[in-house]
Design a protein around this motif. Sequence first.
Motif, PDB file in Angstrom:
ATOM      1  N   ALA A   1       0.721  -1.358  -0.004  1.00 31.28           N
ATOM      2  CA  ALA A   1       0.164  -0.168   0.096  1.00 31.28           C
ATOM      3  C   ALA A   1       0.703   1.064   0.106  1.00 31.28           C
ATOM      4  CB  ALA A   1      -0.994  -0.097   1.381  1.00 31.28           C
ATOM      5  N   LEU A   2       2.044   1.153   0.786  1.00 29.22           N
ATOM      6  CA  LEU A   2       2.777   2.332   0.715  1.00 29.22           C
ATOM      7  C   LEU A   2       3.499   2.645  -0.596  1.00 29.22           C
ATOM      8  CD1 LEU A   2       4.424   4.693   2.476  1.00 29.22           C
ATOM      9  CD2 LEU A   2       5.845   2.882   3.048  1.00 29.22           C
ATOM     10  N   HIS A  11      -8.170   0.910   2.441  1.00 32.76           N
ATOM     11  CA  HIS A  11      -8.536   0.680   3.839  1.00 32.76           C
ATOM     12  C   HIS A  11      -7.485   1.292   4.829  1.00 32.76           C
ATOM     13  CE1 HIS A  11      -9.425  -1.770   7.272  1.00 32.76           C
ATOM     14  NE2 HIS A  11      -8.371  -1.918   7.600  1.00 32.76           N
ATOM     15  N   GLU A  12      -6.485   1.370   4.636  1.00 31.95           N
ATOM     16  CA  GLU A  12      -5.337   1.821   5.266  1.00 31.95           C
ATOM     17  C   GLU A  12      -5.390   3.505   5.454  1.00 31.95           C
ATOM     18  OE1 GLU A  12      -1.568  -0.052   4.398  1.00 31.95           O
ATOM     19  OE2 GLU A  12      -2.675  -2.054   4.859  1.00 31.95           O
ATOM     20  N   VAL A  13      -5.603   4.172   4.442  1.00 30.54           N
ATOM     21  CA  VAL A  13      -5.885   5.505   4.308  1.00 30.54           C
ATOM     22  C   VAL A  13      -6.750   6.167   5.163  1.00 30.54           C
ATOM     23  CG1 VAL A  13      -6.531   7.476   3.006  1.00 30.54           C
ATOM     24  CG2 VAL A  13      -4.738   5.878   1.929  1.00 30.54           C
ATOM     25  N   ALA A  14      -7.957   5.032   5.433  1.00 31.78           N
ATOM     26  CA  ALA A  14      -8.960   5.524   6.218  1.00 31.78           C
ATOM     27  C   ALA A  14      -8.593   5.534   7.707  1.00 31.78           C
ATOM     28  CB  ALA A  14     -10.075   4.720   6.132  1.00 31.78           C
ATOM     29  N   HIS A  15      -7.500   4.889   8.062  1.00 34.07           N
ATOM     30  CA  HIS A  15      -7.394   4.671   9.586  1.00 34.07           C
ATOM     31  C   HIS A  15      -5.995   5.261   9.976  1.00 34.07           C
ATOM     32  CE1 HIS A  15     -10.401   1.461   8.695  1.00 34.07           C
ATOM     33  NE2 HIS A  15     -10.719   1.812   9.923  1.00 34.07           N
ATOM     34  N   ALA A  16      -5.125   5.664   8.700  1.00 30.15           N
ATOM     35  CA  ALA A  16      -3.790   6.120   9.034  1.00 30.15           C
ATOM     36  C   ALA A  16      -3.827   7.536   9.562  1.00 30.15           C
ATOM     37  CB  ALA A  16      -3.105   5.829   7.798  1.00 30.15           C
ATOM     38  N   PRO A  17      -2.748   7.861  10.353  1.00 28.27           N
ATOM     39  CA  PRO A  17      -2.921   9.191  11.158  1.00 28.27           C
ATOM     40  C   PRO A  17      -2.322  10.162   9.843  1.00 28.27           C
ATOM     41  CG  PRO A  17      -0.971   7.928  12.004  1.00 28.27           C
ATOM     42  CD  PRO A  17      -1.944   7.017  11.237  1.00 28.27           C
ATOM     43  N   VAL A  18      -2.742  11.369   9.711  1.00 28.30           N
ATOM     44  CA  VAL A  18      -2.294  12.281   8.867  1.00 28.30           C
ATOM     45  C   VAL A  18      -0.890  12.253   8.590  1.00 28.30           C
ATOM     46  CG1 VAL A  18      -2.577  14.695   8.173  1.00 28.30           C
ATOM     47  CG2 VAL A  18      -4.410  13.699   9.364  1.00 28.30           C
ATOM     48  N   SER A  19      -0.138  12.412   9.651  1.00 31.16           N
ATOM     49  CA  SER A  19       1.523  12.613   9.367  1.00 31.16           C
ATOM     50  C   SER A  19       1.802  11.347   8.630  1.00 31.16           C
ATOM     51  CB  SER A  19       1.934  12.459  10.898  1.00 31.16           C
ATOM     52  OG  SER A  19       1.726  11.190  11.436  1.00 31.16           O
TER      53      SER A  19
END
Length: 310
Positions: free
Chosen positions: A41-42, A207-215
């Motif tokens: 994903a990264l 999925h991970e964009v929705a849960h990842a911190p903004v930083s």
Amino acid sequence: MKHSSSPPDPRAAGAALVTVVLWASAFVSIRSAGAAYSPGALALGRLLAGVLVLGAIWAVRREGWPPRAAWRGIAISGVLWFGFYMVALNWGEQQVDAGTAALVVNVGPLLIALLGARLLGDPMPPRLLAGMAVSFAGAVTVGLSMSGGGGSTLLGVVLCLLAAVAYAGGVVAQKPALARGSALQVTTFGCLVGAVACLPFAGQLVHEVAHAPVSATLNMVYLGVFPTAIAFSTWAYALARTTASRMGATTYAVPALVVLMSWLALGEVPGVLTLAGGVLCLAGVAVSRSRSHRVTTPTPVAEPRPEQVS
């Protein structure tokens, strides 16, 4: 007197400097973003950000499609370097400590030199070989001084080694493409090929964009804009004007810069051994980038004999 080679292009040297500085900064950002994003994903998020920036520049400059002869190198470098390399490195760095990752990945420039000599006919002057040996010793020193903090797995070492092989193969494939297409064309469409190759990770990214911190998301975007869009473009510009082996040797400056940036940005004070390794890396790059100035003796011109003078 004349020199055995033409003076280096200062613009190409400046482009190479921009590349290594931005690639060094990528290690700090990967460390932050990798805590919230999985390897695939990264890589996909980084490549999509890079494609958006590169595509906008390509459209504004109206450079058109790359020539057909350039597509083979673009496709190979896109899959190997932009795609596989980023996923393997992101995954590998989760399995090994930073020192081991730096040590294994820095096999890449040596592989570039070997492949460049075998497939591209790159010259291997003694100064280049000596500089790479010094820089690799520095990379080993940095790696050993930083190893042991987080533990390493065999899978992680293998992934980092595969990343180094993909990096070398991608660079060697990209070099001929740059003889046919512009640096912007080769970089833009190589990045696009890499993004397409990473599309299987699209579900994870959403999925991970929705849960990842903004930083973490901002670090992923930074990776796409600067170490990818800008740094890969400046790399291609410089690579088009020198050999793959010499450009590969230049990247040995990255470990030294990573040490410095980690010190300044993360407060990770390096030890004496780490600093010594960083100095060796930079010294080796300086040697490998230097050029010997052999003096050629002019061929004496025979004086005409009296009977030859009219």
